[in-house]
Motif scaffolding. Structure first.
Motif, PDB file in Angstrom:
ATOM      1  N   GLN A 145      24.086 -13.924 -46.322  1.00  0.00           N
ATOM      2  CA  GLN A 145      22.892 -13.317 -46.626  1.00  0.00           C
ATOM      3  C   GLN A 145      22.376 -12.226 -45.883  1.00  0.00           C
ATOM      4  O   GLN A 145      22.709 -12.431 -44.501  1.00  0.00           O
ATOM      5  N   THR A 146      21.364 -11.549 -46.341  1.00  0.00           N
ATOM      6  CA  THR A 146      20.845 -10.362 -45.539  1.00  0.00           C
ATOM      7  C   THR A 146      19.523 -10.884 -45.017  1.00  0.00           C
ATOM      8  O   THR A 146      18.695 -11.479 -45.768  1.00  0.00           O
ATOM      9  N   TYR A 169      24.121 -12.781 -41.546  1.00  0.00           N
ATOM     10  CA  TYR A 169      25.075 -12.420 -42.787  1.00  0.00           C
ATOM     11  C   TYR A 169      26.747 -12.965 -42.691  1.00  0.00           C
ATOM     12  O   TYR A 169      26.981 -13.254 -43.651  1.00  0.00           O
ATOM     13  N   ASN A 192      19.481  -6.880 -34.295  1.00  0.00           N
ATOM     14  CA  ASN A 192      20.616  -6.372 -35.103  1.00  0.00           C
ATOM     15  C   ASN A 192      21.690  -7.468 -35.076  1.00  0.00           C
ATOM     16  O   ASN A 192      22.307  -7.672 -36.267  1.00  0.00           O
ATOM     17  N   GLU A 211      20.748 -10.441 -37.069  1.00  0.00           N
ATOM     18  CA  GLU A 211      20.878 -10.078 -38.565  1.00  0.00           C
ATOM     19  C   GLU A 211      22.356 -10.275 -38.930  1.00  0.00           C
ATOM     20  O   GLU A 211      22.793 -10.911 -39.991  1.00  0.00           O
ATOM     21  N   THR A 212      23.295  -9.761 -38.007  1.00  0.00           N
ATOM     22  CA  THR A 212      24.756  -9.779 -38.273  1.00  0.00           C
ATOM     23  C   THR A 212      25.364 -11.054 -38.379  1.00  0.00           C
ATOM     24  O   THR A 212      26.255 -11.655 -39.380  1.00  0.00           O
ATOM     25  N   ARG A 271      33.943 -10.707 -43.956  1.00  0.00           N
ATOM     26  CA  ARG A 271      32.619 -10.704 -43.002  1.00  0.00           C
ATOM     27  C   ARG A 271      32.790 -10.902 -41.629  1.00  0.00           C
ATOM     28  O   ARG A 271      32.238 -10.157 -40.590  1.00  0.00           O
TER      29      ARG A 271
END
Length: 236
Positions: free
Chosen positions: A217-218, A212, A205, A208-209, A82
């Motif tokens: 998790q999204t 994650y 964006n 969100e990354t 990740r």
């Protein structure tokens, strides 16, 4: 970031972090300079913003290449994988922020060349820039600190930038109706406001990354959004 048996592995991941930080600093400066150039119709400053975008593109390319090589060499799992994916995603969003700041600068050169100026719109655009810059700084800090809660806060506040864009939209539309001579400068400034709103989308964006990256998790698909102005033909 956890320590690995192979020290060079940690160095590769740290190098990705440093390049992301460098990209973030460049994008923040481009954003700040682009609105200063617009407010003062400073063509020289606008040209500097445009030229800086090349450095941002080169850094993004290096990050993508480094991340791919790390995946190929180390075959990472879980959070290590990740880390590499997040670096590629975030560098892409920062590069787009730079593109949008560059678009603002290019609008400045057109307005200056045509002798167009509409000072009443600047406070609204400046407020949008201040908010976009604050969100960008916060989300980059969230990435540096691996802080998903701070990232979630940025994610949830995107609607505030959308609301500011709506306010600028109404003000510029009123100016165009009041005086047809305002139509040309207002059209350029409408697209400037849209570029600033889209910068907010890219910070979302990144948020969100970050979530994650840290949690695996999204975020929900129904992200906060309220944009209504179409994209600019020819803008990157």
């Amino acid at each position: 970031m956890s320590e690995h048996t192979v020290k060079s592995y940690d160095q590769e991941l740290e190098a990705l972090n440093r390049m992301i930080a460098e990209m973030g600093g460049l994008a923040e400066k481009m954003l700040s300079d682009s609105i200063d150039a617009l407010e003062n119709l400073d063509v020289e400053l606008a040209h500097r913003v445009v030229s800086t975008d090349t450095r941002l593109d080169l850094l993004q390319g290096k990050i993508e290449e480094s991340a791919v090589l790390t995946i190929a060499r180390r075959q990472p799992m879980a959070i290590d994988l990740r880390e590499c994916i997040a670096a590629v995603r975030i560098s892409g969003d920062i590069e787009r922020v730079g593109d949008l700041a560059k678009n603002l600068a290019r609008r400045t050169t057109v307005l200056a060349a045509e002798g167009l100026k509409l000072q009443r719109a600047i406070p609204g655009l400046r407020a949008m820039q201040d908010m976009a810059a604050s969100q960008l700084k916060d989300v980059l800090d969230a990435y540096a600190e691996r802080d998903p809660e701070r990232a979630k806060l940025v994610w949830s506040e995107d609607t505030k930038l959308d609301a500011l864009e709506d306010s600028v939209f109404r003000d510029l539309l009123t100016s165009m109706m009041e005086d047809p001579r305002n139509i040309s400068p207002c059209t350029h400034l409408l697209f400037c406001s849209k570029n600033l709103e889209r910068i907010g989308d890219h910070t979302t964006n990144i948020a969100e990354t970050v979530v994650y990256l840290v949690t695996g998790q999204t975020m929900p698909l129904d992200r906060p959004k309220g944009s209504r102005w179409p994209s600019v033909p020819g803008d990157s």
